[in-house]
Design a protein around this motif. Structure first.
Motif, PDB file in Angstrom:
ATOM      1  N   GLY A   1       0.797  -1.224   0.000  1.00 34.91           N
ATOM      2  CA  GLY A   1       0.000   0.000   0.000  1.00 34.91           C
ATOM      3  C   GLY A   1       0.830   1.275   0.000  1.00 34.91           C
ATOM      4  O   GLY A   1       0.280   2.367  -0.012  1.00 34.91           O
ATOM      5  N   GLU A   2       2.163   1.158   0.014  1.00 31.92           N
ATOM      6  CA  GLU A   2       3.025   2.352  -0.050  1.00 31.92           C
ATOM      7  C   GLU A   2       3.495   2.523  -1.486  1.00 31.92           C
ATOM      8  O   GLU A   2       4.071   1.601  -2.070  1.00 31.92           O
ATOM      9  N   TRP A   3       3.241   3.696  -2.047  1.00 35.31           N
ATOM     10  CA  TRP A   3       3.550   3.933  -3.446  1.00 35.31           C
ATOM     11  C   TRP A   3       3.645   5.427  -3.742  1.00 35.31           C
ATOM     12  O   TRP A   3       3.272   6.257  -2.935  1.00 35.31           O
ATOM     13  N   ALA A   4       4.164   5.708  -4.919  1.00 32.40           N
ATOM     14  CA  ALA A   4       4.184   7.072  -5.453  1.00 32.40           C
ATOM     15  C   ALA A   4       3.734   6.981  -6.905  1.00 32.40           C
ATOM     16  O   ALA A   4       4.147   6.081  -7.636  1.00 32.40           O
ATOM     17  N   GLU A   5       2.868   7.909  -7.309  1.00 31.03           N
ATOM     18  CA  GLU A   5       2.396   7.940  -8.689  1.00 31.03           C
ATOM     19  C   GLU A   5       2.780   9.274  -9.317  1.00 31.03           C
ATOM     20  O   GLU A   5       2.474  10.333  -8.780  1.00 31.03           O
ATOM     21  N   PHE A   6       3.457   9.197 -10.459  1.00 28.13           N
ATOM     22  CA  PHE A   6       3.904  10.374 -11.194  1.00 28.13           C
ATOM     23  C   PHE A   6       2.987  10.552 -12.396  1.00 28.13           C
ATOM     24  O   PHE A   6       2.884   9.666 -13.241  1.00 28.13           O
ATOM     25  N   LYS A   7       2.333  11.706 -12.478  1.00 28.61           N
ATOM     26  CA  LYS A   7       1.387  11.986 -13.571  1.00 28.61           C
ATOM     27  C   LYS A   7       2.033  12.894 -14.611  1.00 28.61           C
ATOM     28  O   LYS A   7       2.955  13.652 -14.310  1.00 28.61           O
ATOM     29  N   SER A   8       1.511  12.827 -15.833  1.00 29.33           N
ATOM     30  CA  SER A   8       2.111  13.560 -16.959  1.00 29.33           C
ATOM     31  C   SER A   8       1.977  15.073 -16.837  1.00 29.33           C
ATOM     32  O   SER A   8       2.700  15.813 -17.493  1.00 29.33           O
ATOM     33  N   ASP A   9       1.084  15.567 -15.987  1.00 22.60           N
ATOM     34  CA  ASP A   9       0.934  17.015 -15.829  1.00 22.60           C
ATOM     35  C   ASP A   9       1.890  17.600 -14.786  1.00 22.60           C
ATOM     36  O   ASP A   9       1.776  18.763 -14.416  1.00 22.60           O
ATOM     37  N   GLY A  10       2.851  16.790 -14.305  1.00 24.59           N
ATOM     38  CA  GLY A  10       3.831  17.282 -13.332  1.00 24.59           C
ATOM     39  C   GLY A  10       3.360  17.205 -11.886  1.00 24.59           C
ATOM     40  O   GLY A  10       4.009  17.736 -10.993  1.00 24.59           O
ATOM     41  N   THR A  11       2.228  16.553 -11.671  1.00 23.28           N
ATOM     42  CA  THR A  11       1.744  16.350 -10.309  1.00 23.28           C
ATOM     43  C   THR A  11       1.890  14.872  -9.961  1.00 23.28           C
ATOM     44  O   THR A  11       2.180  14.029 -10.825  1.00 23.28           O
ATOM     45  N   GLY A  12       1.687  14.561  -8.703  1.00 18.79           N
ATOM     46  CA  GLY A  12       1.755  13.178  -8.281  1.00 18.79           C
ATOM     47  C   GLY A  12       1.117  13.005  -6.921  1.00 18.79           C
ATOM     48  O   GLY A  12       0.729  13.977  -6.260  1.00 18.79           O
ATOM     49  N   ILE A  13       0.997  11.763  -6.520  1.00 19.73           N
ATOM     50  CA  ILE A  13       0.473  11.420  -5.197  1.00 19.73           C
ATOM     51  C   ILE A  13       1.392  10.363  -4.608  1.00 19.73           C
ATOM     52  O   ILE A  13       1.796   9.425  -5.302  1.00 19.73           O
ATOM     53  N   GLN A  14       1.732  10.542  -3.341  1.00 21.52           N
ATOM     54  CA  GLN A  14       2.504   9.520  -2.643  1.00 21.52           C
ATOM     55  C   GLN A  14       1.716   9.056  -1.430  1.00 21.52           C
ATOM     56  O   GLN A  14       0.971   9.834  -0.833  1.00 21.52           O
ATOM     57  N   GLN A  15       1.874   7.782  -1.110  1.00 20.31           N
ATOM     58  CA  GLN A  15       1.151   7.232   0.027  1.00 20.31           C
ATOM     59  C   GLN A  15       2.102   6.346   0.829  1.00 20.31           C
ATOM     60  O   GLN A  15       2.581   5.339   0.331  1.00 20.31           O
ATOM     61  N   TRP A  16       2.390   6.766   2.054  1.00 18.13           N
ATOM     62  CA  TRP A  16       3.238   5.989   2.950  1.00 18.13           C
ATOM     63  C   TRP A  16       2.427   5.640   4.192  1.00 18.13           C
ATOM     64  O   TRP A  16       1.522   6.374   4.588  1.00 18.13           O
ATOM     65  N   LYS A  17       2.796   4.564   4.831  1.00 15.56           N
ATOM     66  CA  LYS A  17       2.092   4.127   6.033  1.00 15.56           C
ATOM     67  C   LYS A  17       2.529   4.986   7.210  1.00 15.56           C
ATOM     68  O   LYS A  17       3.718   5.155   7.472  1.00 15.56           O
ATOM     69  N   GLU A  18       1.549   5.543   7.915  1.00 14.43           N
ATOM     70  CA  GLU A  18       1.818   6.375   9.087  1.00 14.43           C
ATOM     71  C   GLU A  18       2.124   5.484  10.297  1.00 14.43           C
ATOM     72  O   GLU A  18       1.859   4.284  10.284  1.00 14.43           O
ATOM     73  N   ASP A  19       2.670   6.087  11.361  1.00 18.10           N
ATOM     74  CA  ASP A  19       2.999   5.338  12.574  1.00 18.10           C
ATOM     75  C   ASP A  19       1.776   4.649  13.183  1.00 18.10           C
ATOM     76  O   ASP A  19       1.895   3.588  13.796  1.00 18.10           O
ATOM     77  N   ASP A  20       0.605   5.244  13.005  1.00 20.72           N
ATOM     78  CA  ASP A  20      -0.611   4.658  13.577  1.00 20.72           C
ATOM     79  C   ASP A  20      -1.226   3.577  12.675  1.00 20.72           C
ATOM     80  O   ASP A  20      -2.286   3.036  12.962  1.00 20.72           O
ATOM     81  N   GLY A  21      -0.544   3.251  11.553  1.00 17.83           N
ATOM     82  CA  GLY A  21      -1.008   2.186  10.671  1.00 17.83           C
ATOM     83  C   GLY A  21      -1.923   2.627   9.547  1.00 17.83           C
ATOM     84  O   GLY A  21      -2.298   1.826   8.705  1.00 17.83           O
ATOM     85  N   THR A  22      -2.284   3.899   9.527  1.00 19.44           N
ATOM     86  CA  THR A  22      -3.149   4.403   8.460  1.00 19.44           C
ATOM     87  C   THR A  22      -2.303   4.892   7.289  1.00 19.44           C
ATOM     88  O   THR A  22      -1.094   5.108   7.423  1.00 19.44           O
ATOM     89  N   PHE A  23      -2.954   5.052   6.156  1.00 23.08           N
ATOM     90  CA  PHE A  23      -2.287   5.589   4.972  1.00 23.08           C
ATOM     91  C   PHE A  23      -2.790   7.004   4.733  1.00 23.08           C
ATOM     92  O   PHE A  23      -3.978   7.272   4.859  1.00 23.08           O
ATOM     93  N   ASP A  24      -1.881   7.890   4.412  1.00 23.18           N
ATOM     94  CA  ASP A  24      -2.238   9.279   4.193  1.00 23.18           C
ATOM     95  C   ASP A  24      -1.695   9.730   2.836  1.00 23.18           C
ATOM     96  O   ASP A  24      -0.527  10.109   2.727  1.00 23.18           O
ATOM     97  N   PRO A  25      -2.525   9.681   1.780  1.00 21.41           N
ATOM     98  CA  PRO A  25      -2.055  10.129   0.466  1.00 21.41           C
ATOM     99  C   PRO A  25      -1.724  11.622   0.478  1.00 21.41           C
ATOM    100  O   PRO A  25      -2.484  12.416   1.021  1.00 21.41           O
ATOM    101  N   GLU A  26      -0.578  11.963  -0.084  1.00 19.76           N
ATOM    102  CA  GLU A  26      -0.147  13.363  -0.145  1.00 19.76           C
ATOM    103  C   GLU A  26       0.173  13.734  -1.586  1.00 19.76           C
ATOM    104  O   GLU A  26       0.924  13.027  -2.255  1.00 19.76           O
ATOM    105  N   PRO A  27      -0.348  14.860  -2.071  1.00 20.48           N
ATOM    106  CA  PRO A  27      -0.003  15.306  -3.426  1.00 20.48           C
ATOM    107  C   PRO A  27       1.397  15.934  -3.448  1.00 20.48           C
ATOM    108  O   PRO A  27       1.900  16.401  -2.433  1.00 20.48           O
TER     109      PRO A  27
END
Length: 150
Positions: free
Chosen positions: A72-98
């Motif tokens: 569930g941890e990943w980074a996505e690179f989009k063609s418009d120069g934006t992206g989203i990354q998702q890493w597992k937080e210490d509390d076990g949840t995932f928090d997608p960040e642009p």
């Protein structure tokens, strides 16, 4: 007996030399998509979703720590120069960040943080971010290296 050993060694030398030649030329940069002279080509190769394989944090002098990527941890690179990354937080949840990204030569910029591309193939993306901080009046160099897989 010594001449026979010497003769067999002489016959083995060309075989060993051919194997070494194949090893070093056959496993070259054929799959390397990092092109310092063509940022657009490099950007095209980075596009898509990459899973975090591992992250290595090193301090010099100091310790090196390795974090193995989780499902569930990943980074996505989009063609418009934006992206989203998702890493597992210490509390076990995932928090997608642009994020915003751009390639210039062998540099990959995330938001305002500059990284250096180390390896880019169809299946692997490796980059590092480095800097220096002071601890008890001493300069400590840090290097964070990210290993991602398609």
């Amino acid at each position: 007996m010594k001449t026979q050993d010497k003769t067999s060694k002489i016959h083995l030398l060309p075989i060993v030399m051919c194997l070494l030649l194949l090893l070093f030329t056959g496993c070259g940069k054929d799959n390397d998509l990092l092109d310092e002279n063509d940022s657009e080509k490099t950007e095209q190769a980075i596009l898509g979703k990459w899973k975090l394989n591992k992250y290595v944090s090193q301090e010099i002098p100091g310790e090196t720590e390795t974090y193995m990527g989780k499902e569930g941890e990943w980074a996505e690179f989009k063609s418009d120069g934006t992206g989203i990354q998702q890493w597992k937080e210490d509390d076990g949840t995932f928090d997608p960040e642009p994020f915003i990204w751009k390639v210039t030569g062998d540099k990959l910029k995330f938001n305002n943080e500059q990284s250096t591309l180390i390896k880019l193939t169809k299946e692997e993306l490796v980059f590092k971010i480095e800097g220096i901080y002071k601890n008890d009046g001493k300069d400590i160099k840090w290097i964070d290296t990210y290993y991602l897989k398609k």
